[in-house]
Design a protein around this motif. Sequence first.
Motif, PDB file in Angstrom:
ATOM      1  N   THR A  74       3.649   5.824  15.832  1.00 18.14           N
ATOM      2  CA  THR A  74       2.921   4.713  15.250  1.00 18.14           C
ATOM      3  C   THR A  74       3.694   3.218  15.626  1.00 18.14           C
ATOM      4  OG1 THR A  74       1.638   5.851  13.510  1.00 18.14           O
ATOM      5  CG2 THR A  74       1.503   3.474  13.653  1.00 18.14           C
ATOM      6  N   ALA A  75       5.003   3.175  15.287  1.00 18.32           N
ATOM      7  CA  ALA A  75       5.572   2.191  15.061  1.00 18.32           C
ATOM      8  C   ALA A  75       6.243   1.741  16.750  1.00 18.32           C
ATOM      9  CB  ALA A  75       7.093   2.127  14.410  1.00 18.32           C
ATOM     10  N   VAL A  76       6.486   2.792  17.404  1.00 19.14           N
ATOM     11  CA  VAL A  76       7.022   2.858  18.680  1.00 19.14           C
ATOM     12  C   VAL A  76       5.696   2.034  19.670  1.00 19.14           C
ATOM     13  CG1 VAL A  76       8.142   3.597  20.885  1.00 19.14           C
ATOM     14  CG2 VAL A  76       8.979   4.063  18.432  1.00 19.14           C
ATOM     15  N   ALA A  77       4.742   2.879  19.459  1.00 17.54           N
ATOM     16  CA  ALA A  77       3.559   2.679  20.322  1.00 17.54           C
ATOM     17  C   ALA A  77       3.000   1.217  20.040  1.00 17.54           C
ATOM     18  CB  ALA A  77       2.640   3.848  20.141  1.00 17.54           C
ATOM     19  N   SER A  78       3.174   0.737  18.899  1.00 14.92           N
ATOM     20  CA  SER A  78       2.314  -0.592  18.486  1.00 14.92           C
ATOM     21  C   SER A  78       3.227  -1.674  18.838  1.00 14.92           C
ATOM     22  CB  SER A  78       1.785  -0.450  17.234  1.00 14.92           C
ATOM     23  OG  SER A  78       2.761  -0.113  16.277  1.00 14.92           O
ATOM     24  N   LEU A 134       0.841  -1.072   0.094  1.00 18.81           N
ATOM     25  CA  LEU A 134      -0.116  -0.063   0.002  1.00 18.81           C
ATOM     26  C   LEU A 134       0.854   1.378   0.161  1.00 18.81           C
ATOM     27  CD1 LEU A 134      -2.725  -1.004   2.694  1.00 18.81           C
ATOM     28  CD2 LEU A 134      -2.988  -0.877   0.317  1.00 18.81           C
ATOM     29  N   ARG A 135       1.998   1.272   0.541  1.00 20.47           N
ATOM     30  CA  ARG A 135       2.934   2.420   0.648  1.00 20.47           C
ATOM     31  C   ARG A 135       3.221   3.195  -0.809  1.00 20.47           C
ATOM     32  NH1 ARG A 135       8.471   3.342   4.085  1.00 20.47           N
ATOM     33  NH2 ARG A 135       8.396   5.438   4.087  1.00 20.47           N
ATOM     34  N   ALA A 176       2.629  12.694   5.081  1.00 20.07           N
ATOM     35  CA  ALA A 176       3.260  13.372   4.289  1.00 20.07           C
ATOM     36  C   ALA A 176       2.457  13.787   3.221  1.00 20.07           C
ATOM     37  CB  ALA A 176       4.496  12.761   3.740  1.00 20.07           C
ATOM     38  N   ALA A 177       1.722  12.867   2.804  1.00 17.75           N
ATOM     39  CA  ALA A 177       0.921  12.977   1.312  1.00 17.75           C
ATOM     40  C   ALA A 177       0.019  14.028   1.717  1.00 17.75           C
ATOM     41  CB  ALA A 177       0.198  11.818   0.867  1.00 17.75           C
ATOM     42  N   GLY A 178      -0.867  13.891   2.745  1.00 19.39           N
ATOM     43  CA  GLY A 178      -1.942  15.064   3.239  1.00 19.39           C
ATOM     44  C   GLY A 178      -1.448  16.417   3.305  1.00 19.39           C
ATOM     45  N   ALA A 190       5.415   2.744   8.784  1.00 18.78           N
ATOM     46  CA  ALA A 190       5.649   3.328   7.454  1.00 18.78           C
ATOM     47  C   ALA A 190       4.526   3.873   6.543  1.00 18.78           C
ATOM     48  CB  ALA A 190       6.147   2.067   6.661  1.00 18.78           C
ATOM     49  N   LEU A 191       3.390   3.117   6.854  1.00 20.49           N
ATOM     50  CA  LEU A 191       2.080   3.689   6.165  1.00 20.49           C
ATOM     51  C   LEU A 191       1.510   4.812   6.659  1.00 20.49           C
ATOM     52  CD1 LEU A 191       0.253   0.204   5.629  1.00 20.49           C
ATOM     53  CD2 LEU A 191       1.615   1.473   4.168  1.00 20.49           C
ATOM     54  N   ALA A 192       1.487   4.985   8.208  1.00 24.27           N
ATOM     55  CA  ALA A 192       1.301   6.138   8.654  1.00 24.27           C
ATOM     56  C   ALA A 192       2.061   7.506   8.340  1.00 24.27           C
ATOM     57  CB  ALA A 192       1.133   5.825  10.177  1.00 24.27           C
TER      58      ALA A 192
END
Length: 480
Positions: A160-164, A122-123, A184-186, A177-179
């Motif tokens: 996101t990565a560290v929290a999950s 998806l990335r 950045a896109a937004g 990575a997805l978040a």
Amino acid sequence: MNQAVSGAAAQALRWRMLQLAGVQLIYFVRLLILARLLAPEAFGLLAIASIAVSVLMRLSDFGMIPALVQRRDATPAQHDAAWTVGLVRAFVVALTLVLLAPLVARLFGEPAAAPIIQALALRPLIDASVSIGIAKLTRELRFRELALIYVPGAVADIVTAVASAPYIGVWALVAGALAGSAVAAGISYLLAPHRPRFLLDWTAIAPLIHFGRWVLMASIVALAGTFATQLAVSRSLGAAALGLYFLALKVAFLPIEAASSVVGAVAFPMFARLRDDAPGTARAFATLLAGLCLLLVPAYALLYAVAPGLEQALGERWVGTAPVIRILSIAGVTAILGELLVPLLMGRGRADRTFTLEVVQTGVLLAVLVPALALFALQGAALSWLIGNSAALVVAILWTRRMLDGVLAAAGRRLATAAVAAAAGAGIAMAVMDRVDGLIGLVIASFAAMAAAAALMWVSNRLFELRLEEFKVLLFRLRT
């Protein structure tokens, strides 16, 4: 007036350095934290998924963004066409990855990697949806906006990565990575506004592909080395060894990737505008080369010195990382000239030569990879990079001397200063780590070495007059 010009140029450079320093620092901290939370096998699985995505992305990379930056007269239709090509390409890549993920996972000998490959597919779609207006920001050297796009993306990634990570393991790397890409896109549409329009117009695309085909070919060749190395490590040594290698590669190449991102973002559009100004090109190249050497040579000497302490701080699961990092640190130094030569060639419209440079580097790497792995195991993969980079360095020296006569000779004193600063910093780091163990010793050694190297470089700047103010004035004129 000169003070105002220099101040504006310096501010632009500071924003670019803030972007790269912020993003790279965030990713480095993320890497270390997740290495403590996750096992090497998790990084090995991520490495397999990442290389699968990279293979298809590079096999279909027609260099739309570099082509837009390099052109002086890019039209709105060409921007729309480039965005459309990128989106279609990303959709095809994502679909292919979803379908072929089980086959790729078996190729690497790790079936557990299949669902991770499918999720990470998806990335590319998210990245391709970024506003094409970033091409204009890059050409105009508007680094403030670029920093405000990509730094928040990196923050979203690490949070996101560290929290999950404690809850979902290796999937935390994918979620981060997805978040990060989504954030950045937004933001890109707020700071680089361009209303996207789906346009498949061959007359608009053809001039971009004419330049970008060499970018595509160079990317394919460069990817062959990365893919072959990771595939060989995975199949011969397993996912855990691939995780060690992946971490070492990320740590060791972090300095040159960060520095080349800063320099490349400045140098590519700058050299594109200086195509007809040989003296200006030579001055800018000499200044950038001096800056890269004064920054990267001491940085890599420090990394070489603290590698054992870094391995100790990561824990017993990462034993064996230090010698790989050390070899790759030397490889990083041999790549400095090539990293600056590439934007010069691209700016002059000679992307074909960047392809040749990649052929030399990758060809030599692949030629020595199998015997190096057989003789030296995991360290052999790192040695392959060093030997390949050294071969490319010889070619880079010959081309630089031919295009910019006298530049390398004039840089002699600055290179000597970089070497002295590197030796001093590494010596201090090793001395501190001999007396202070653990993470505290690593931190103290790093700061002491950086302070010593910075002091020596400040003195050298005073003695050798690097003429950085002249470069700032040149940069500001290019922006305006």
